[in-house]
Design a protein around this motif. Structure first.
Motif, PDB file in Angstrom:
ATOM      1  N   LEU A 269      11.601  16.713  19.662  1.00  0.00           N
ATOM      2  CA  LEU A 269      11.038  15.996  18.522  1.00  0.00           C
ATOM      3  C   LEU A 269       9.958  15.022  18.982  1.00  0.00           C
ATOM      4  CD1 LEU A 269      14.390  15.100  16.703  1.00  0.00           C
ATOM      5  CD2 LEU A 269      12.809  16.941  16.084  1.00  0.00           C
ATOM      6  N   GLU A 270       8.982  14.791  18.122  1.00  0.00           N
ATOM      7  CA  GLU A 270       7.928  13.821  18.392  1.00  0.00           C
ATOM      8  C   GLU A 270       8.363  12.463  17.866  1.00  0.00           C
ATOM      9  OE1 GLU A 270       3.917  13.695  16.213  1.00  0.00           O
ATOM     10  OE2 GLU A 270       3.514  14.905  18.006  1.00  0.00           O
ATOM     11  N   ASP A 271       8.293  11.454  18.724  1.00  0.00           N
ATOM     12  CA  ASP A 271       8.774  10.120  18.364  1.00  0.00           C
ATOM     13  C   ASP A 271       7.639   9.122  18.524  1.00  0.00           C
ATOM     14  OD1 ASP A 271      10.066   7.724  18.018  1.00  0.00           O
ATOM     15  OD2 ASP A 271      11.512   7.999  19.649  1.00  0.00           O
ATOM     16  N   HIS A 272       7.095   8.638  17.395  1.00  0.00           N
ATOM     17  CA  HIS A 272       5.997   7.673  17.435  1.00  0.00           C
ATOM     18  C   HIS A 272       6.481   6.246  17.665  1.00  0.00           C
ATOM     19  CE1 HIS A 272       2.894  10.353  15.138  1.00  0.00           C
ATOM     20  NE2 HIS A 272       3.643  11.049  15.986  1.00  0.00           N
ATOM     21  N   GLY A 273       7.800   6.039  17.616  1.00  0.00           N
ATOM     22  CA  GLY A 273       8.348   4.694  17.793  1.00  0.00           C
ATOM     23  C   GLY A 273       9.097   4.510  19.094  1.00  0.00           C
ATOM     24  N   LEU A 274       8.960   5.444  20.025  1.00  0.00           N
ATOM     25  CA  LEU A 274       9.695   5.398  21.286  1.00  0.00           C
ATOM     26  C   LEU A 274       9.444   4.088  22.047  1.00  0.00           C
ATOM     27  CD1 LEU A 274      11.398   7.220  23.337  1.00  0.00           C
ATOM     28  CD2 LEU A 274       9.183   7.613  24.455  1.00  0.00           C
ATOM     29  N   VAL A 275      10.502   3.540  22.617  1.00  0.00           N
ATOM     30  CA  VAL A 275      10.381   2.401  23.521  1.00  0.00           C
ATOM     31  C   VAL A 275      11.093   2.738  24.821  1.00  0.00           C
ATOM     32  CG1 VAL A 275      10.146   0.660  21.718  1.00  0.00           C
ATOM     33  CG2 VAL A 275      12.431   1.287  22.533  1.00  0.00           C
ATOM     34  N   VAL A 276      10.752   1.997  25.877  1.00  0.00           N
ATOM     35  CA  VAL A 276      11.281   2.258  27.215  1.00  0.00           C
ATOM     36  C   VAL A 276      11.932   0.991  27.734  1.00  0.00           C
ATOM     37  CG1 VAL A 276      10.702   3.049  29.549  1.00  0.00           C
ATOM     38  CG2 VAL A 276       9.389   3.897  27.579  1.00  0.00           C
ATOM     39  N   GLY A 277      13.048   1.131  28.437  1.00  0.00           N
ATOM     40  CA  GLY A 277      13.714  -0.033  29.012  1.00  0.00           C
ATOM     41  C   GLY A 277      14.367   0.298  30.333  1.00  0.00           C
ATOM     42  N   GLU A 278      14.606  -0.745  31.124  1.00  0.00           N
ATOM     43  CA  GLU A 278      15.385  -0.587  32.347  1.00  0.00           C
ATOM     44  C   GLU A 278      16.868  -0.504  31.977  1.00  0.00           C
ATOM     45  OE1 GLU A 278      15.897  -3.933  34.899  1.00  0.00           O
ATOM     46  OE2 GLU A 278      15.615  -5.390  33.297  1.00  0.00           O
ATOM     47  N   PRO A 279      17.738  -0.066  32.899  1.00  0.00           N
ATOM     48  CA  PRO A 279      19.169   0.008  32.572  1.00  0.00           C
ATOM     49  C   PRO A 279      19.799  -1.354  32.298  1.00  0.00           C
ATOM     50  CG  PRO A 279      18.672   1.414  34.452  1.00  0.00           C
ATOM     51  CD  PRO A 279      17.435   0.611  34.184  1.00  0.00           C
ATOM     52  N   PHE A 280      19.346  -2.412  32.981  1.00  0.00           N
ATOM     53  CA  PHE A 280      19.951  -3.726  32.825  1.00  0.00           C
ATOM     54  C   PHE A 280      19.597  -4.336  31.476  1.00  0.00           C
ATOM     55  CE2 PHE A 280      19.947  -8.323  33.061  1.00  0.00           C
ATOM     56  CZ  PHE A 280      21.121  -8.618  33.727  1.00  0.00           C
ATOM     57  N   SER A 281      20.563  -5.015  30.870  1.00  0.00           N
ATOM     58  CA  SER A 281      20.306  -5.754  29.642  1.00  0.00           C
ATOM     59  C   SER A 281      21.292  -6.912  29.564  1.00  0.00           C
ATOM     60  CB  SER A 281      20.473  -4.841  28.418  1.00  0.00           C
ATOM     61  OG  SER A 281      20.123  -5.519  27.234  1.00  0.00           O
ATOM     62  N   GLN A 282      20.809  -8.071  29.121  1.00  0.00           N
ATOM     63  CA  GLN A 282      21.663  -9.254  28.994  1.00  0.00           C
ATOM     64  C   GLN A 282      21.279 -10.031  27.750  1.00  0.00           C
ATOM     65  OE1 GLN A 282      21.196 -12.216  32.098  1.00  0.00           O
ATOM     66  NE2 GLN A 282      23.275 -12.977  31.858  1.00  0.00           N
ATOM     67  N   TRP A 283      22.293 -10.551  27.071  1.00  0.00           N
ATOM     68  CA  TRP A 283      22.063 -11.394  25.900  1.00  0.00           C
ATOM     69  C   TRP A 283      23.143 -12.457  25.879  1.00  0.00           C
ATOM     70  CZ3 TRP A 283      21.911  -9.449  20.092  1.00  0.00           C
ATOM     71  CH2 TRP A 283      21.254 -10.413  19.314  1.00  0.00           C
ATOM     72  N   VAL A 284      22.745 -13.700  25.984  1.00  0.00           N
ATOM     73  CA  VAL A 284      23.652 -14.839  25.923  1.00  0.00           C
ATOM     74  C   VAL A 284      23.325 -15.608  24.651  1.00  0.00           C
ATOM     75  CG1 VAL A 284      24.502 -16.904  27.084  1.00  0.00           C
ATOM     76  CG2 VAL A 284      23.730 -14.944  28.440  1.00  0.00           C
ATOM     77  N   ILE A 285      24.342 -15.872  23.828  1.00  0.00           N
ATOM     78  CA  ILE A 285      24.119 -16.467  22.513  1.00  0.00           C
ATOM     79  C   ILE A 285      25.039 -17.666  22.333  1.00  0.00           C
ATOM     80  CG2 ILE A 285      23.970 -16.008  20.028  1.00  0.00           C
ATOM     81  CD1 ILE A 285      24.233 -12.980  20.751  1.00  0.00           C
TER      82      ILE A 285
END
Length: 504
Positions: A269-285
């Protein structure tokens, strides 16, 4: 012709949660988009939000079984992202690129998209809806339209237009004028929510600002203080709206045609909204919510009473190391951060910075092993797929160094220690300033110029004999203040490191 990603075309591809052996894993949405309703408005529909908060929100909804945490994503400066995502029913892929592995998942938590230039009334109505409980923001520091003193820049024509619209709406006018600034749109949405008696709401800033919650809350109250009738709304905000602080972290490289082609091969499929990220993710709230919220902790986020220790650790370990690798890497001809950290000499400099100067200034936040955090940071920098170049990270040093490094320097000096390792980073920055403004610097065959808001000031200070370079640059008080400008200990340490840098 490759069909475009949408709910209809996705249903025919049957991407499996675990992938197929021997192929890159592809996952479909963790929630059913058709049965997910909006409970969250996000301002600033860029790649970072789509690769970070939207993923956490979807995973939280899936883990808790909640169906009311769909997102209305609002673009900031143009309709481009909304135009990309609307034909795809808000669906898009996140291509995760590790050093050795790649995976792709489709996100279904984004249930509507809007551009304020054409849809301000719709956005305001949604913020004012009693089924909306959270407003999040990623609009970059510039999006908050702050003056030099940190207060709202009412000379900014876009913010001024929104303040005028707010005054009219408080006087009874319908919210029809297109919003021109994110903070203006937020305040106008809160005004309509108060008018509709829709209950409490939480505003969660996810931009890289120190104490970002109080920053946004302060801007809201300062704007209301300038508007006739704003006192009643300010009283409601004080009692019904909270602004928790956060710390966010994930490297999200720019999406390239190569990334899009790779995703199309995986999904068909063609995806015009694709984003790329590294495996690591952190969110402190900060756990300071006015009402309901997604169960983000079930998706891996950290809820805490105090975000500051996490924020300080990120700035002093990750961001300071990033800058160190950028300046030294560029000076040694390395094009990317991954190449720089693979240089044993530079890796040793970073380890010395963290171990000798940074860690003694930090209190480990709950659940965070700072030594392991250092190792994780170095491993992330070694990932060639993040795409960060040394010259890119070296930008805006005059703004970054006070946040990333100078607090460490001050703490070490106050403790009676000589910040030898931190001085090495300052020497690298000064050498970079000198090379880019005086002698010339090439990285990967391209001439590099100093990209910095104080470029002219720094170029003037860098001119002259190298032996006096530390004293002249330390005298730029906009960066170093009076205390560091007059520190003979710091000047001597920087000068010693400068003599060891081959470029000088």
């Amino acid at each position: 012709m490759t069909p475009r990603l949408s709910r209809t075309t996705l249903s025919g591809t049957d991407p499996s949660p675990g992938g197929t052996p021997g192929r890159t894993p592809v996952r479909g949405p963790a929630v059913d988009p058709a049965s997910t309703t909006i409970g969250l408005v996000h301002l600033g529909l860029g790649a970072f939000h789509r690769a970070h908060q939207a993923v956490y929100t979807e995973d939280a909804a899936a883990a808790s079984g909640a169906t009311g945490w769909g997102i209305l994503g609002v673009t900031q400066r143009s309709a481009r992202v909304a135009d990309q995502l609307a034909p795809q029913d808000g669906l898009y892929g996140v291509l995760t690129k590790g050093a050795d592995e790649t995976s792709l998942r489709i996100i279904g938590s984004l249930r509507d998209v809007a551009f304020p230039g054409t849809s301000t009334p719709h956005v305001i109505r949604t913020i004012a809806s009693p089924t909306t409980h959270v407003v999040t923001l990623t609009v970059t520091e510039k999006g908050y339209r702050r003056a030099a003193d940190g207060r709202p820049d009412l000379a900014d024509p876009d913010l001024a237009a929104d303040v005028d619209a707010l005054a009219a709406e408080l006087a009874g006018a319908d919210p029809e004028r297109p919003a021109r600034s994110p903070i203006g749109l937020l305040v106008r949405g809160l005004a309509q929510r108060h008018r509709a008696d829709a209950g409490p709401v939480t505003v969660v800033c996810c931009d890289n600002l120190a104490e970002n919650g109080p920053v946004v809350g302060g801007l809201v109250h300062a704007i209301l203080a300038t508007v006739p009738g704003g006192d009643r709304l300010a009283a409601w905000v004080a009692g019904s709206v909270t602004f928790p602080s956060t710390m966010v972290d994930r490297i999200v490289p720019a999406t390239t045609d190569q990334h899009r082609a790779e995703a199309a091969r995986l999904t068909g499929l063609e995806d015009h909204g694709l984003v790329v990220g590294e495996p690591f993710s952190q969110w402190v709230i900060e756990d300071a919510f006015a009402g309901e919220r997604p169960a983000w902790e079930l998706a891996g986020a950290t809820l805490t009473a105090d975000v500051a220790p996490y924020e300080r650790a990120k700035l002093r370990v990750l961001n300071a190391s990033h800058s160190t690798l950028a300046y030294l890497g560029a000076l040694r001809g390395h094009e990317t951060i991954a190449q720089a950290v693979a240089d044993p000499t530079l890796e040793a400099v970073v380890r010395a910075l963290v171990d000798e100067d940074v860690l003694p200034t930090l209190d480990a936040p709950d659940g965070l092993d700072l030594t392991q955090y250092r190792e994780d940071v170095l491993a992330r920098f070694a990932n060639p797929n993040t795409g960060h170049t040394t010259v890119q990270v070296a930008m805006d040093g005059s703004a970054k160094l006070p946040q990333r490094l100078l607090g460490t320097v001050r703490d070490r000096l106050a403790a009676g220690a000589v910040p030898t390792a931190a001085a090495a980073t300052l020497a690298a920055w000064m050498s970079y300033v000198h090379a880019t403004t005086q002698t010339g610097l090439e990285v990967a065959g391209r001439r590099v110029t100093l990209d910095d808001p104080l470029a002219d000031v720094l170029a003037s200070a860098a001119a002259g004999p190298l032996d006096g370079l530390p004293a002249r640059l330390l005298a730029v008080r906009q960066i170093f203040g009076d205390d560091l400008a007059e520190s003979e200990v710091l000047r001597r340490e920087i000068q010693a490191h400068l003599r060891t840098l081959a470029v000088v």
